[in-house]
Design a protein around this motif. Structure first.
Motif, short mmCIF file in Angstrom:
data_model
loop_
_atom_site.label_atom_id
_atom_site.label_comp_id
_atom_site.label_asym_id
_atom_site.label_seq_id
_atom_site.Cartn_x
_atom_site.Cartn_y
_atom_site.Cartn_z
N SER A 17 12.00 0.93 8.57
CA SER A 17 11.28 -0.29 8.48
C SER A 17 9.79 -0.23 8.60
N ALA A 18 9.34 0.92 9.03
CA ALA A 18 8.08 1.24 9.57
C ALA A 18 7.06 0.91 8.42
N PRO A 19 7.24 1.24 6.98
CA PRO A 19 6.33 1.22 6.07
C PRO A 19 6.06 -0.48 5.88
N ALA A 20 7.03 -1.07 5.76
CA ALA A 20 6.92 -2.58 5.70
C ALA A 20 6.26 -3.04 6.85
N ILE A 21 6.58 -2.89 8.13
CA ILE A 21 5.87 -3.47 9.09
C ILE A 21 4.24 -2.85 8.99
N MET A 22 4.02 -1.96 8.75
CA MET A 22 2.52 -1.28 8.83
C MET A 22 2.04 -2.41 7.54
N GLY A 23 2.80 -2.34 6.70
CA GLY A 23 1.84 -2.79 5.49
C GLY A 23 1.68 -4.33 5.87
N ALA A 24 2.60 -4.78 6.45
CA ALA A 24 2.10 -6.37 6.74
C ALA A 24 1.22 -6.69 7.54
N SER A 25 0.85 -5.61 8.39
CA SER A 25 -0.23 -5.88 9.44
C SER A 25 -1.20 -5.06 9.30
N ASP A 26 -1.44 -4.32 8.34
CA ASP A 26 -2.54 -3.48 7.97
C ASP A 26 -3.49 -3.71 6.75
N PHE A 27 -4.30 -4.97 7.37
CA PHE A 27 -5.03 -5.54 6.23
C PHE A 27 -6.35 -4.83 5.89
N THR A 28 -6.85 -4.03 6.80
CA THR A 28 -7.96 -3.31 6.26
C THR A 28 -7.90 -2.10 6.02
N GLY A 29 -6.86 -1.12 6.32
CA GLY A 29 -6.77 0.11 5.81
C GLY A 29 -6.70 0.30 4.38
N ARG A 30 -7.60 0.95 3.62
CA ARG A 30 -7.88 0.99 2.13
C ARG A 30 -7.43 -0.13 1.25
N PHE A 31 -8.43 -1.20 1.85
CA PHE A 31 -8.01 -2.59 1.13
C PHE A 31 -8.10 -2.19 -0.39
N GLU A 32 -9.39 -1.74 -0.71
CA GLU A 32 -9.75 -1.86 -2.21
C GLU A 32 -8.53 -0.94 -3.02
N GLN A 33 -8.29 0.16 -2.25
CA GLN A 33 -7.46 0.87 -3.01
C GLN A 33 -6.01 0.47 -3.42
N ARG A 34 -5.55 -0.10 -2.13
CA ARG A 34 -4.17 -0.64 -2.14
C ARG A 34 -4.14 -2.18 -3.20
N VAL A 35 -5.06 -2.89 -3.12
CA VAL A 35 -5.04 -4.24 -3.98
C VAL A 35 -5.11 -3.45 -5.48
N LEU A 36 -6.15 -2.53 -5.63
CA LEU A 36 -6.33 -2.17 -6.88
C LEU A 36 -4.98 -1.32 -7.51
N ALA A 37 -4.45 -0.49 -6.69
CA ALA A 37 -3.12 -0.03 -7.00
C ALA A 37 -1.84 -1.00 -7.36
N ALA A 38 -1.95 -1.97 -6.67
CA ALA A 38 -0.89 -3.06 -6.75
C ALA A 38 -1.18 -3.87 -8.20
N HIS A 39 -2.25 -3.90 -8.79
CA HIS A 39 -2.60 -4.61 -9.95
C HIS A 39 -2.46 -3.44 -11.15
N ASN A 40 -2.73 -2.34 -10.80
CA ASN A 40 -2.54 -1.31 -11.84
C ASN A 40 -1.40 -0.64 -12.17
N ARG A 41 -0.20 -0.80 -11.24
CA ARG A 41 1.04 -0.44 -11.33
C ARG A 41 1.54 -1.13 -12.60
N GLU A 42 1.37 -2.43 -12.44
CA GLU A 42 2.00 -3.46 -13.52
C GLU A 42 1.17 -3.18 -14.86
N ARG A 43 0.04 -2.96 -14.83
CA ARG A 43 -0.82 -2.71 -16.21
C ARG A 43 -0.30 -1.70 -16.82
N SER A 44 -0.20 -0.43 -15.82
CA SER A 44 0.36 0.83 -16.41
C SER A 44 1.84 0.87 -16.84
N ALA A 45 2.65 -0.06 -16.51
CA ALA A 45 4.01 -0.14 -17.09
C ALA A 45 3.82 -0.60 -18.44
N LEU A 46 2.86 -1.75 -18.36
CA LEU A 46 2.63 -2.42 -20.12
C LEU A 46 1.97 -1.60 -20.80
#
Length: 173
Positions: A17-46
């Motif tokens: 569960s470490a990735p989920a726990i860290m993801g829930a509390s790590d708001f500052t680490g790589r913010f731009e990359q993480r948010v952008l990747a979350a958007h682009n995963r769905e766009r890429s799938a389409l």
């Protein structure tokens, strides 16, 4: 059950569960990359072109996120006449959700999406059930900027998009 076995089981559970726990509390680490990747995963799938990060949109989103978190309100910003921007808002328990889960809240609206022209894209008949999703995957949208702010009880994520989406009579993709 032996103590040693119980410790091993607990260790495996924590490790898994470490990735989920860290993801829930790590708001500052790589913010731009993480948010952008979350958007682009769905766009890429389409098969839709990926979004690019826009610092000006992020600055605009930062101001509105700060306003919402300070005021405790949850509402869209007034529309800008000089440059229309799309906007997605998310709010949830402070410190509980990771960035990917926040964006996934919008992606999960896909379950109510049906192809066609906006605003007739919802299987429920309510545009509110798909509007965040359609903005996220809007074919003409090329840039995004987001910001996260924390109030006393909630985290607020604001994402701004250009070109704006959700135009009546147009197809999202």
């Amino acid at each position: 059950m032996s103590r040693q076995w119980a410790r091993r089981v607990l260790g495996v559970v924590l490790l898994a569960s470490a990735p989920a726990i860290m993801g829930a509390s790590d708001f500052t680490g790589r913010f731009e990359q993480r948010v952008l990747a979350a958007h682009n995963r769905e766009r890429s799938a389409l098969g839709i072109a990926p979004l690019r990060w826009d610092p000006a949109l992020a600055a605009s989103a930062r101001l509105w996120a700060a306003h919402l978190s300070a005021s405790g309100r949850f509402e869209h910003a007034p529309e800008r006449a000089d440059e229309p921007q799309g906007e997605n808002l998310w709010a949830g328990t402070r410190g509980y959700y990771g960035l990917e889960a926040m964006v996934d809240g919008w992606v999960r609206e896909k379950r109510y999406f049906r192809p066609g022209t906006f605003p007739h894209n919802s299987t429920t008949g309510r545009v509110e059930d798909v509007g965040h999703y359609t903005q996220l995957v809007w074919r003409e949208t090329r840039r995004v900027g987001c910001a996260l702010a924390s109030g006393t009880r909630e985290d607020v994520l604001v994402c701004r998009y250009s070109e704006a989406g959700n135009y009546i009579g147009e197809r999202p993709f």
